[in-house]
Design a protein around this motif. Sequence first.
Motif, short mmCIF file in Angstrom:
data_model
loop_
_atom_site.label_atom_id
_atom_site.label_comp_id
_atom_site.label_asym_id
_atom_site.label_seq_id
_atom_site.Cartn_x
_atom_site.Cartn_y
_atom_site.Cartn_z
N ASP A 56 30.85 30.70 45.70
CA ASP A 56 31.83 29.68 45.33
C ASP A 56 33.03 30.33 44.68
OD1 ASP A 56 29.06 27.91 44.88
OD2 ASP A 56 30.76 26.81 45.73
N LYS A 57 34.17 29.66 44.80
CA LYS A 57 35.40 30.17 44.21
C LYS A 57 35.41 29.98 42.71
CE LYS A 57 38.14 29.16 48.34
NZ LYS A 57 39.29 28.38 48.90
N GLY A 58 36.03 30.95 42.04
CA GLY A 58 36.26 30.84 40.63
C GLY A 58 37.69 30.45 40.34
N GLU A 59 38.23 31.03 39.28
CA GLU A 59 39.57 30.67 38.83
C GLU A 59 40.67 31.28 39.69
OE1 GLU A 59 40.19 31.98 34.84
OE2 GLU A 59 42.25 31.23 34.73
N VAL A 60 40.46 32.53 40.19
CA VAL A 60 41.51 33.25 40.91
C VAL A 60 41.00 33.85 42.21
CG1 VAL A 60 42.99 33.73 38.91
CG2 VAL A 60 41.06 35.25 39.41
#
Lengths: 113, 112
Positions: A56-60
């Motif tokens: 899953d994607k995080g902040e950046v």
Amino acid sequence: NAGVTQTPKFQVLKTGQSMTLQCAQDMNHNSMYWYRQDPGMGLRLIYYSASEGTTDKGEVPNGYNVSRLNKREFSLRLESAAPSQTSVYFCASSEGGDTDTQYFGPGTRLTVL
Amino acid sequence: LAKTTQPISMDSYEGQEVNITCSHNNIATNDYITWYQQFPSQGPRFIIQGYKTKVTNEVASLFIPADRKSSTLSLPRVSLSDTAVYYCLVGDRNNAGNMLTFGGGTRLMVKP
């Protein structure tokens, strides 16, 4: 018991080149993470994998891709490196669950020219 | 995301007790509070974690008031080797990966 290991320790790339950062853990942890840390700043989460087979994607996340190869290994790929991606990259792992202590690797120092 | 606010830097002297306070006004019911320590050129290292009241281990104590909107990391009798950056984190329970958010941290300088 090595904990979390990362390769390489240092890397210099030219703009547009690609590379893969490798991370492995021997603690049988379910969750793994990739962070970047710019000079004088805190860590920012790029991607994480809560369990084998999921990412899953995080902040950046822009400019990066990840692969959770198996339970032990979680790689980070830069397809076309940019100078803005010059940073120190840390991989971490955790058991997962309500008390999610993360264990960090030694980091990869990446410079993009 | 529960954001945290910490002092940017603190100075202390060897042998003193150091208290670093972190504000997390938007902490969620299921969130835990975790502190990490980072030395230059190394990855962060877990120090202590708590949910409420007081937690103590061989390295530090963590004080959390009843409203949980802040927490205080206490380092007893610091030494020069405690010079590091200390991060206060609150777990984001809205994400399956228990994603934690690192702020800027508190840069502790211990002087002789």
